[in-house]
Enzyme design. Structure first.
Site, short mmCIF file in Angstrom:
data_model
loop_
_atom_site.label_atom_id
_atom_site.label_comp_id
_atom_site.label_asym_id
_atom_site.label_seq_id
_atom_site.Cartn_x
_atom_site.Cartn_y
_atom_site.Cartn_z
N TYR A 56 -7.85 10.83 8.32
CA TYR A 56 -6.22 11.47 7.67
C TYR A 56 -6.18 11.44 6.20
O TYR A 56 -6.42 11.98 5.39
CB TYR A 56 -4.81 11.35 8.01
CG TYR A 56 -4.26 9.59 7.97
CD1 TYR A 56 -3.47 10.17 6.85
CD2 TYR A 56 -4.56 8.72 8.76
CE1 TYR A 56 -3.08 8.82 6.48
CE2 TYR A 56 -4.45 7.74 7.92
CZ TYR A 56 -3.25 7.63 6.62
OH TYR A 56 -2.58 6.76 6.73
N LYS A 64 0.69 9.35 -3.22
CA LYS A 64 -0.01 10.50 -2.16
C LYS A 64 1.40 11.22 -1.70
O LYS A 64 -0.07 12.91 -1.97
CB LYS A 64 -0.60 10.32 -0.82
CG LYS A 64 -1.24 11.02 0.32
CD LYS A 64 -1.14 11.26 1.73
CE LYS A 64 0.12 10.51 1.94
NZ LYS A 64 -0.23 9.84 3.84
N CYS A 102 1.33 5.67 1.36
CA CYS A 102 2.25 7.11 1.13
C CYS A 102 3.07 7.83 0.40
O CYS A 102 2.40 9.24 0.21
CB CYS A 102 3.09 6.52 2.56
SG CYS A 102 2.96 5.39 3.46
N HIS A 152 17.18 30.35 14.71
CA HIS A 152 16.47 31.86 14.50
C HIS A 152 16.86 32.23 12.88
O HIS A 152 18.23 31.94 12.59
CB HIS A 152 17.34 32.91 15.26
CG HIS A 152 16.73 33.88 14.91
ND1 HIS A 152 15.12 34.32 15.27
CD2 HIS A 152 16.74 35.47 13.86
CE1 HIS A 152 14.64 35.75 14.81
NE2 HIS A 152 16.00 36.04 14.79
N THR A 210 1.35 -0.98 -0.30
CA THR A 210 -0.07 -0.14 0.32
C THR A 210 0.70 1.02 0.50
O THR A 210 0.95 2.33 -0.67
CB THR A 210 -0.37 0.02 1.30
OG1 THR A 210 -2.15 -1.45 1.01
CG2 THR A 210 -1.96 1.04 0.87
N CYS A 211 1.60 1.43 0.53
CA CYS A 211 2.65 2.15 1.05
C CYS A 211 3.41 2.88 -0.45
O CYS A 211 2.87 4.25 -0.45
CB CYS A 211 3.60 2.17 2.17
SG CYS A 211 4.68 3.69 2.26
N GLU A 254 -6.44 14.38 3.70
CA GLU A 254 -5.26 14.52 2.69
C GLU A 254 -5.38 14.91 1.57
O GLU A 254 -5.55 15.56 1.16
CB GLU A 254 -4.66 13.54 2.67
CG GLU A 254 -3.35 13.42 4.18
CD GLU A 254 -2.53 12.59 4.41
OE1 GLU A 254 -1.33 12.20 5.31
OE2 GLU A 254 -2.88 11.53 4.31
N GLU A 271 11.95 27.66 16.35
CA GLU A 271 12.06 28.20 17.60
C GLU A 271 11.32 28.18 18.75
O GLU A 271 11.47 28.65 19.94
CB GLU A 271 13.16 29.08 17.32
CG GLU A 271 11.93 30.60 16.45
CD GLU A 271 13.42 31.44 16.43
OE1 GLU A 271 13.90 31.87 17.31
OE2 GLU A 271 12.88 32.37 15.23
C1 LIG Z 1 -3.99 6.95 0.74
C2 LIG Z 1 -3.39 6.28 1.93
C3 LIG Z 1 -1.89 6.69 2.10
C4 LIG Z 1 -1.67 6.44 3.17
N1 LIG Z 1 -0.54 7.07 4.18
C5 LIG Z 1 0.64 7.34 4.79
C6 LIG Z 1 2.02 7.72 5.44
O1 LIG Z 1 1.61 9.14 5.17
N2 LIG Z 1 2.74 7.57 6.37
C7 LIG Z 1 1.75 5.96 6.97
O2 LIG Z 1 3.13 5.63 7.93
N3 LIG Z 1 1.00 5.21 6.65
C8 LIG Z 1 0.03 5.49 5.71
N4 LIG Z 1 -0.60 5.02 5.15
C9 LIG Z 1 -0.45 3.40 5.26
C10 LIG Z 1 0.60 2.57 4.89
O3 LIG Z 1 0.81 2.82 3.62
C11 LIG Z 1 -0.34 1.19 5.51
O4 LIG Z 1 0.30 1.03 7.32
C12 LIG Z 1 1.27 0.19 5.40
O5 LIG Z 1 1.41 0.05 4.09
C13 LIG Z 1 0.96 -1.35 5.94
O6 LIG Z 1 2.12 -2.10 5.74
P1 LIG Z 1 1.78 -3.60 5.71
O7 LIG Z 1 3.12 -4.52 5.24
O8 LIG Z 1 0.72 -3.99 6.90
O9 LIG Z 1 0.03 -3.73 4.42
P2 LIG Z 1 0.27 -3.41 2.88
O10 LIG Z 1 1.94 -2.51 2.74
O11 LIG Z 1 -0.68 -3.29 2.98
O12 LIG Z 1 1.12 -4.43 2.76
C14 LIG Z 1 0.22 -5.60 1.83
C15 LIG Z 1 0.42 -6.67 1.01
O13 LIG Z 1 -0.12 -8.34 1.25
C16 LIG Z 1 -0.91 -7.92 -0.74
N5 LIG Z 1 -1.80 -8.91 -0.25
C17 LIG Z 1 -2.67 -9.24 0.02
N6 LIG Z 1 -3.37 -10.16 0.54
C18 LIG Z 1 -2.51 -11.21 -0.03
C19 LIG Z 1 -2.64 -12.47 -0.24
N7 LIG Z 1 -3.92 -13.30 0.83
N8 LIG Z 1 -1.36 -13.21 -0.68
C20 LIG Z 1 -0.54 -12.26 -1.63
N9 LIG Z 1 -0.59 -11.20 -1.60
C21 LIG Z 1 -1.34 -10.60 -0.88
C22 LIG Z 1 -0.77 -7.01 -0.93
O14 LIG Z 1 -1.60 -6.60 -1.96
C23 LIG Z 1 -0.53 -5.69 -0.70
O15 LIG Z 1 0.82 -5.45 -1.15
C24 LIG Z 1 -1.47 5.87 3.70
C25 LIG Z 1 -2.19 4.37 3.49
C26 LIG Z 1 -2.94 4.89 2.87
C27 LIG Z 1 -4.04 4.07 2.57
#
Ligand SMILES: Cc1cc2nc3c(=O)[nH]c(=O)nc-3n(C[C@H](O)[C@H](O)[C@H](O)COP(=O)(O)OP(=O)(O)OC[C@H]3O[C@@H](n4cnc5c(N)ncnc54)[C@H](O)[C@@H]3O)c2cc1C
Length: 461
Positions: A181, A52, A49, A438, A43-44, A185, A443
């Protein structure tokens, strides 16, 4: 590894948590495979992240261009090209995805590009190829996905945060639903890029859980930038010729080209096979784990958003790292979720570490509140109506700083540095003896002399 297993570790999900865990475990010599059903990076990197924040940057040029006039610049009419931004953003995401995949491969991790589900405590099934793989340890790092509110008439016209990254053209008028958020955003991005933006939230303020003054500051700033409808819900969406028509709970109708719902995210557990091993979900639909990310099944661990401890990238990464150190590196440690510096990339930006005032007042006998609310230096010449808010909460008994809240330019950058001090247990006296840089906005954090005596809520403390 015993012959009974194909791998020491099988990671389901190639996002922030899964990738980190896989690489670190492989670094300890474990034989590791990782399944990703969509794109490596999760997702990130792919639809959170990173893309975005690139859009946030794009939006902020609007202010910069406008503000430049106050500093002597003559800027011609500026025009924003959504397609060019999308192309550049998508190319950057693809570049990062390749780096993630390369890093995994270099670490010796086998990447399997298909969906994986759990068959039993040591077996995963690859859905496309129908292969069964045996692993000594399984790590569930499948993340979360947008969840729609109760279905409303016209739900088929509504996109979620994933859909924003697919938009080929910029909606001229957009309605965003949500007060968290992600909604905040994206509403900010659309407004700054010139879309006429309506933000609808059922609560009386945006950003539930944040400090009340931070919420007030954001509400005030957003009310200037967009059509902010608090205490409203979206009731219906329907076609209106080429456009869409949204009806809100007060009966008003808004004509728009795009509706984005960002009303929550749910762990990606549907069809994962957890019931086959007896893992029951908690009331948020998340996988319960102990401090070391171990589930009730000894060979199955879970990290990141799927555990709903704190749905942020740095937390998922750290949980993945701690898991790999603990299980494969013989260095057990667990993540401390109590103090998490974080930012909201709204404009104005928000940075927070520690408690908000309400929580601090419940946790400590007495709290001193230091506050600075000022016009930033840049706004003197730009003429922009903007304020910066800095608020510091101090436990009176110990003098420890227990919360810092910043609203304004670079709040995220500022709070990252302040977060180190607060994590180290810095006292107000430590802030006071730090020499100011400054002229900066930051500050103010080391020059706050007098606590505010007037803000104590009646009946508290
Ligand atoms: C729009 C948006 C903006 C964000 N902005 C921020 C930010 O600015 N700062 C921040 O810290 N966090 C942000 N986040 C949150 C952040 O993206 C998540 O907290 C983070 O990605 C979580 O990581 P994860 O490894 O748990 O899961 P993910 O990164 O979601 O990874 C999970 C992966 O598993 C895969 N998957 C799922 N099920 C299966 C399966 N059965 N078999 C194989 N693959 C599978 C998915 O395709 C995905 O790629 C944001 C989220 C969103 C939606």
């Amino acid at each position: 590894m015993s012959d009974a297993f194909d791998f020491d570790l099988f990671v389901i999900g190639g996002g922030s948590g899964g990738v980190r865990a896989a690489r670190i475990a492989a670094g300890y010599g474990a034989k590791v495979a990782l399944a990703e059903e969509y794109r490596v990076g999760g997702t990130c990197v792919i639809r959170g992240c990173v893309p975005k924040k690139l859009m946030v940057y794009a939006g902020r040029f609007a202010d910069e261009i406008e503000d430049a006039a106050g500093f002597g610049w003559e800027v011609g009419p500026a025009r924003f090209d959504w397609r060019r931004l999308k192309q550049a953003r998508d190319a950057e995401v693809t570049r990062l995805e390749a780096i993630y995949a390369r890093n995994l491969a270099n670490a010796g991790v086998e990447i399997v590009h298909e969906r994986a589900v759990i068959e039993d405590a040591h077996t995963v099934r690859l859905c496309a190829s129908n292969r069964l793989i045996r692993a000594r340890i399984i790590l569930v790092a499948v993340g979360a996905a947008p969840s729609a509110d109760a279905l409303i008439p016209g739900a088929e016209f509504i996109i979620d945060s994933n859909g924003v990254f697919e938009l080929e053209t910029q909606p001229k008028r957009v309605l965003v639903v949500g007060g968290g958020y992600i909604a905040v955003e994206f509403a900010g991005v659309f407004a700054q890029l010139g879309s006429r933006t309506t933000l609808v939230h059922r609560g009386d303020k945006l950003l539930r859980g944040f400090d009340e003054e931070v919420r007030d500051a954001l509400d005030a700033a957003y009310a200037q930038r967009m059509d902010l409808r608090l205490g409203q819900t979206l009731e219906r969406v329907e076609r209106a010729g080429e456009a869409l028509r949204a009806t809100l709970s007060d009966g008003t109708q808004v004509e728009i080209d795009c509706v984005l719902a960002a009303t929550g995210r749910r762990p990606n557990v549907a069809g994962l096979g957890l019931e086959r091993v007896g893992i029951e979900l908690d009331r948020f639909g998340a996988i319960p784990v102990d401090a070391y990310s171990q589930t009730g099944v000894a060979s199955i661990y879970a990290v990141g958003d799927v555990t709903n401890r704190a749905a942020l990238t740095p937390i998922a990464i750290r949980e993945g790292h701690a898991f790999a150190d603990t299980v494969f590196g013989n260095k057990p440690w667990c993540v401390d979720h109590r103090l998490i510096p974080t930012a909201v990339f709204s404009t104005p930006e928000i940075g927070v570490v520690g408690h908000n005032e309400d929580v601090a007042r419940r946790c400590f006998d007495d709290i001193d509140v230091y506050r600075a609310n000022f016009r930033p230096m840049k706004a003197t010449l730009s003429g922009r109506e903007e304020r910066v808010l800095m608020k510091m909460l101090v436990d009176t008994a110990s003098d420890r700083v227990v919360g810092v809240h910043v609203v304004g330019h670079d709040a995220g950058e500022i709070i990252q540095a302040v977060g180190i001090a607060v994590t180290m247990g810095a006292t107000k006296a430590d802030f006071d003896r730090t020499i100011a840089v400054h002229p900066t906005a930051g500050e103010e954090l080391v020059t706050m002399r007098v606590p505010d005596a007037t803000k104590r809520p009646v009946g508290v403390g």
